[in-house]
Design an enzyme around this catalytic site. Sequence first.
Site, PDB file in Angstrom:
ATOM      1  N   GLU A 111       0.823  -1.210   0.000  1.00 16.75           N
ATOM      2  CA  GLU A 111       0.000   0.000   0.000  1.00 16.75           C
ATOM      3  C   GLU A 111       0.860   1.264   0.000  1.00 16.75           C
ATOM      4  OE1 GLU A 111      -4.223  -0.707   1.800  1.00 16.75           O
ATOM      5  OE2 GLU A 111      -3.220   0.669   3.135  1.00 16.75           O
ATOM      6  N   HIS A 117       8.371 -26.442  -1.601  1.00 20.90           N
ATOM      7  CA  HIS A 117       7.663 -27.520  -2.282  1.00 20.90           C
ATOM      8  C   HIS A 117       6.470 -27.002  -3.073  1.00 20.90           C
ATOM      9  CE1 HIS A 117       9.881 -30.748  -0.103  1.00 20.90           C
ATOM     10  NE2 HIS A 117      10.137 -29.703   0.666  1.00 20.90           N
ATOM     11  N   LYS A 129     -14.164   0.461  -3.810  1.00 24.66           N
ATOM     12  CA  LYS A 129     -15.242   0.854  -2.891  1.00 24.66           C
ATOM     13  C   LYS A 129     -16.314   1.637  -3.636  1.00 24.66           C
ATOM     14  CE  LYS A 129     -12.331   1.464   1.193  1.00 24.66           C
ATOM     15  NZ  LYS A 129     -11.790   2.459   2.101  1.00 24.66           N
TER      16      LYS A 129
HETATM   17  O1  PA5 Z   1      -3.458   1.010   6.029  1.00 27.18           O
HETATM   18  C1  PA5 Z   1      -4.542   1.534   5.872  1.00 27.18           C
HETATM   19  O2  PA5 Z   1      -4.695   2.742   5.957  1.00 27.18           O
HETATM   20  C2  PA5 Z   1      -5.742   0.694   5.568  1.00 27.18           C
HETATM   21  O3  PA5 Z   1      -5.401  -0.644   5.402  1.00 27.18           O
HETATM   22  C3  PA5 Z   1      -6.750   0.797   6.711  1.00 27.18           C
HETATM   23  O4  PA5 Z   1      -6.149   0.402   7.904  1.00 27.18           O
HETATM   24  C4  PA5 Z   1      -7.987  -0.043   6.419  1.00 27.18           C
HETATM   25  O5  PA5 Z   1      -8.560   0.341   5.209  1.00 27.18           O
HETATM   26  C5  PA5 Z   1      -8.994   0.077   7.539  1.00 27.18           C
HETATM   27  O6  PA5 Z   1      -9.403   1.397   7.704  1.00 27.18           O
HETATM   28  P1  PA5 Z   1     -10.176   1.869   8.995  1.00 27.18           P
HETATM   29  O7  PA5 Z   1      -9.285   1.706  10.160  1.00 27.18           O
HETATM   30  O8  PA5 Z   1     -10.525   3.293   8.733  1.00 27.18           O
HETATM   31  O9  PA5 Z   1     -11.397   1.009   9.116  1.00 27.18           O
END
Ligand code: PA5
Length: 446
Positions: free
Chosen positions: A283, A304, A418
């Site tokens: 990310e 494996h 989303k």
């Molecule tokens: O790293 C990030 O920002 C995302 O993976 C969030 O943690 C994830 O989308 C969850 O978001 P939230 O804590 O707002 O529910």
Amino acid sequence: MAVKLNTNYLKSFINENELSHIAPSCKAALDALHSGNGAGSDFLGWLTLPADYDKDEFKRIKAAAEKIKSQSEVVIVLGIGGSYLGARAVIEALRGSLYNSRFKPEIYFAGNSISPTYMNEVLSLVEGRDFSVIVVSKSGTTTETALAFRVFKKLIEERYGADSKNRIFAVTDKARGTLKELSDKMGYETFVIPDNVGGRYSVLTAVGLLPIAVAGCDIDALMAGAKAAMDELKDTDLNKNACCKYAALRNILARKGFSVEMLVAYENFFMMMNEWFKQLFGESDGKDGKGLFPASATFSTDLHSLGQFIQEGSNIIFETVVQFKNTDNDFFLENDADNLDGLNFLSDQNMSNVSEKAFLGTLLAHTEGGVPNIILELDKLDEFNLGYLLFFFMKACALSGYILGVNPFDQPGVEAYKKNMFALLGKPGYEADKAALEAQIQKLNS
Ligand code: PA5
């Protein structure tokens, strides 16, 4: 330093000139990070968190963990992405991948998918058993988590009535969002995800610390390890800063076409750490058409399955191997007088010795097969060393992103799915796109 960088097996892939060449970019990245002048600098809270964390809240986390332990046979932790991976990774790393069969309270993670099967499976685990819920969401509106929370909130209210508020613990924004408002209204105990700490950098906040403390891990030692990393990994000289050098090496390798980094460990307990690593780097790096693809493997298991590809497949992979030099949990392999299975060549020694030879053999084979290997050495896995490693990876990730030329703290690409999902589900505010998306799906399927 608790994490040592071993580059001995990289010599045929990277030379000193390349390191000298990238050194100024590393220094600039480090300066940008420390001065707060780089991209995404509103999200640098994690960088000083091991020293600056809220000590009163830390005490409350410990007290809440004790309360949860005393009243629960099962704990359900709801969260997705950065709001669950760190907690799960640390618990499995320190308490083992079989934690739930060996320790109490059992801890299950939900709200990280939209699988009806999994939802039913987790619900069945609390039937007739006392349970508590920890719900984690910074935004408070993430669909997967909010949906699961709706289900568990109803169940807990039906089961415990007025006492249900003592069984729900929320980790969320300090002032904003649906979860915060709901928690205040219902009287749940809440913990804060600081504004300046993004989800994937939040493992050392209540997001990670509360479930980790419930699992019986020493969160003081975890923070102490992170603090040691915070203090030690500051030098701009690459040869004195393993974190910065690791960030440099992965960028050099990426520029040479090694666009997949495979994180490897020879321990089952590291499997969820792999997942945490993949989210952190995936990310953070993957944007603007750039980035290394983060993959993972557990050896020797995956030798494996993936071993063939790594050895002889497309030359796009390099490995970063996390090696634990010692263990408090070794297993002695006894000699067998009959030796009917012919395995006495393995006996009269600890299993860790056998694993080390597997590591060395694989290292030589993969290196000869054209796969660069970076090795991160730790003495052993305990809270202190893991805290150090978590900070090491978070800082390396931030530095690496700056060297790569991306903002390692945002995730604009996550919104695309989303938007489509909400439109297809008819969420208010997304109606305009629904017809066009449905027409697109129909066309593709005709
Ligand atoms: O790293 C990030 O920002 C995302 O993976 C969030 O943690 C994830 O989308 C969850 O978001 P939230 O804590 O707002 O529910």
